[in-house]
Every structure is written in C-alpha cells, then in structure tokens.
Design a protein around this motif. Sequence first.
Motif, short mmCIF file in Angstrom:
data_model
loop_
_atom_site.label_atom_id
_atom_site.label_comp_id
_atom_site.label_asym_id
_atom_site.label_seq_id
_atom_site.Cartn_x
_atom_site.Cartn_y
_atom_site.Cartn_z
N ARG A 187 1.74 26.96 -37.97
CA ARG A 187 2.07 27.79 -39.12
C ARG A 187 1.94 29.27 -38.79
N THR A 188 1.03 29.61 -37.91
CA THR A 188 0.79 31.02 -37.61
C THR A 188 2.03 31.73 -37.07
N PRO A 189 2.78 31.13 -36.14
CA PRO A 189 3.99 31.83 -35.66
C PRO A 189 4.98 32.11 -36.79
N LEU A 190 5.08 31.21 -37.76
CA LEU A 190 5.99 31.44 -38.88
C LEU A 190 5.48 32.58 -39.76
N ALA A 191 4.17 32.67 -39.93
CA ALA A 191 3.60 33.77 -40.72
C ALA A 191 3.84 35.10 -40.04
N ILE A 192 3.70 35.13 -38.73
CA ILE A 192 3.97 36.36 -37.98
C ILE A 192 5.43 36.75 -38.11
N LEU A 193 6.31 35.76 -37.96
CA LEU A 193 7.75 36.02 -38.08
C LEU A 193 8.10 36.51 -39.48
N ARG A 194 7.49 35.91 -40.49
CA ARG A 194 7.74 36.33 -41.88
C ARG A 194 7.33 37.79 -42.07
N THR A 195 6.21 38.19 -41.52
CA THR A 195 5.74 39.57 -41.62
C THR A 195 6.70 40.53 -40.92
N ARG A 196 7.18 40.15 -39.76
CA ARG A 196 8.12 41.01 -39.03
C ARG A 196 9.44 41.15 -39.78
N ILE A 197 9.88 40.07 -40.41
CA ILE A 197 11.13 40.11 -41.17
C ILE A 197 11.03 41.10 -42.32
N GLU A 198 9.85 41.20 -42.92
CA GLU A 198 9.68 42.10 -44.07
C GLU A 198 9.91 43.56 -43.68
N MET A 230 11.81 26.20 -42.59
CA MET A 230 10.98 25.78 -41.46
C MET A 230 9.55 25.47 -41.90
N SER A 231 9.03 26.26 -42.82
CA SER A 231 7.67 26.03 -43.32
C SER A 231 7.56 24.68 -44.02
N ARG A 232 8.60 24.31 -44.79
CA ARG A 232 8.60 23.00 -45.46
C ARG A 232 8.60 21.87 -44.43
N ILE A 233 9.41 22.03 -43.36
CA ILE A 233 9.47 21.00 -42.32
C ILE A 233 8.12 20.87 -41.63
N VAL A 234 7.48 21.99 -41.31
CA VAL A 234 6.17 21.95 -40.67
C VAL A 234 5.16 21.26 -41.58
N ALA A 235 5.17 21.58 -42.87
CA ALA A 235 4.25 20.95 -43.82
C ALA A 235 4.48 19.45 -43.88
N GLN A 236 5.74 19.02 -43.90
CA GLN A 236 6.05 17.59 -43.92
C GLN A 236 5.58 16.90 -42.65
N LEU A 237 5.77 17.54 -41.50
CA LEU A 237 5.31 16.96 -40.24
C LEU A 237 3.79 16.84 -40.20
N LEU A 238 3.09 17.82 -40.75
CA LEU A 238 1.63 17.74 -40.83
C LEU A 238 1.19 16.60 -41.74
N GLU A 239 1.89 16.42 -42.85
CA GLU A 239 1.56 15.31 -43.75
C GLU A 239 1.79 13.97 -43.07
N ILE A 240 2.89 13.84 -42.32
CA ILE A 240 3.18 12.61 -41.59
C ILE A 240 2.08 12.34 -40.56
N ALA A 241 1.66 13.38 -39.86
CA ALA A 241 0.60 13.23 -38.86
C ALA A 241 -0.69 12.76 -39.52
N GLU A 242 -1.01 13.28 -40.70
CA GLU A 242 -2.19 12.83 -41.43
C GLU A 242 -2.07 11.37 -41.83
N LEU A 243 -0.89 10.96 -42.29
CA LEU A 243 -0.69 9.57 -42.69
C LEU A 243 -0.81 8.62 -41.50
N ASP A 244 -0.38 9.07 -40.33
CA ASP A 244 -0.48 8.24 -39.13
C ASP A 244 -1.93 7.96 -38.75
N THR A 245 -2.84 8.87 -39.11
CA THR A 245 -4.25 8.68 -38.76
C THR A 245 -5.03 8.00 -39.88
N LEU A 246 -4.39 7.74 -40.99
CA LEU A 246 -5.04 7.12 -42.14
C LEU A 246 -5.36 5.66 -41.83
N VAL A 247 -6.60 5.29 -42.07
CA VAL A 247 -7.03 3.91 -41.86
C VAL A 247 -7.36 3.31 -43.22
#
Length: 82
Positions: free
Chosen positions: A1-12, A30-47
């Motif tokens: 997420r950090t690279p996207l935040a940096i890019l967002r700041t530069r765009i401003e 892109m931020s939505r896709i990253v958030a969805q991928l993080l959610e999927i990763a969390e679900l994969d580790t769910l026991v």
Amino acid sequence: RTPLAILRTRIETLGDRAVRQVLHDDIEGMSRIVAQLLEIAELDTLVLDPGETADLRAVCAEVVGSIAPLAIAQHKDIALKG
C-alpha cells in the motif's frame, strides 16, 4: 500500500487537473485490488474448527446491511427474507 500512497501524493503535485483526476481514479482502482488481494490472503490463512457453527441469517443480514446503501443509491431494492 505504501507505494500507492507515495504515488498518490506525487500525483497531487501535478498541475493539470484532468490528468491528476484520471491518475487518481487509477490509483483508487489499484488500491481496491490490493485490498481485495489482502483479504484473500487473510482468508487463505483462516483455520476453521469443523465443529464450529455459524448463524447464516446473521451473516446474510450483515451482508445486506453492508450493500444496502449501494442498492439504494442505484434505485434498487434489497431485502432479506426467511
């Protein structure tokens, strides 16, 4: 997420408002896709415990409650029955 935040700041700092808006929209996508991928990763580790039960009505009610504002904004009906 950090690279996207940096890019967002530069765009401003860009002078062209139209270009800035297009790039901002791309970053949001892109931020939505990253958030969805993080959610999927969390679900994969769910026991889950095989003996555990879930209240499906409560789960459905939570989902309906979450998407109801979107449905209403699009002039659509949403209801939970049963």
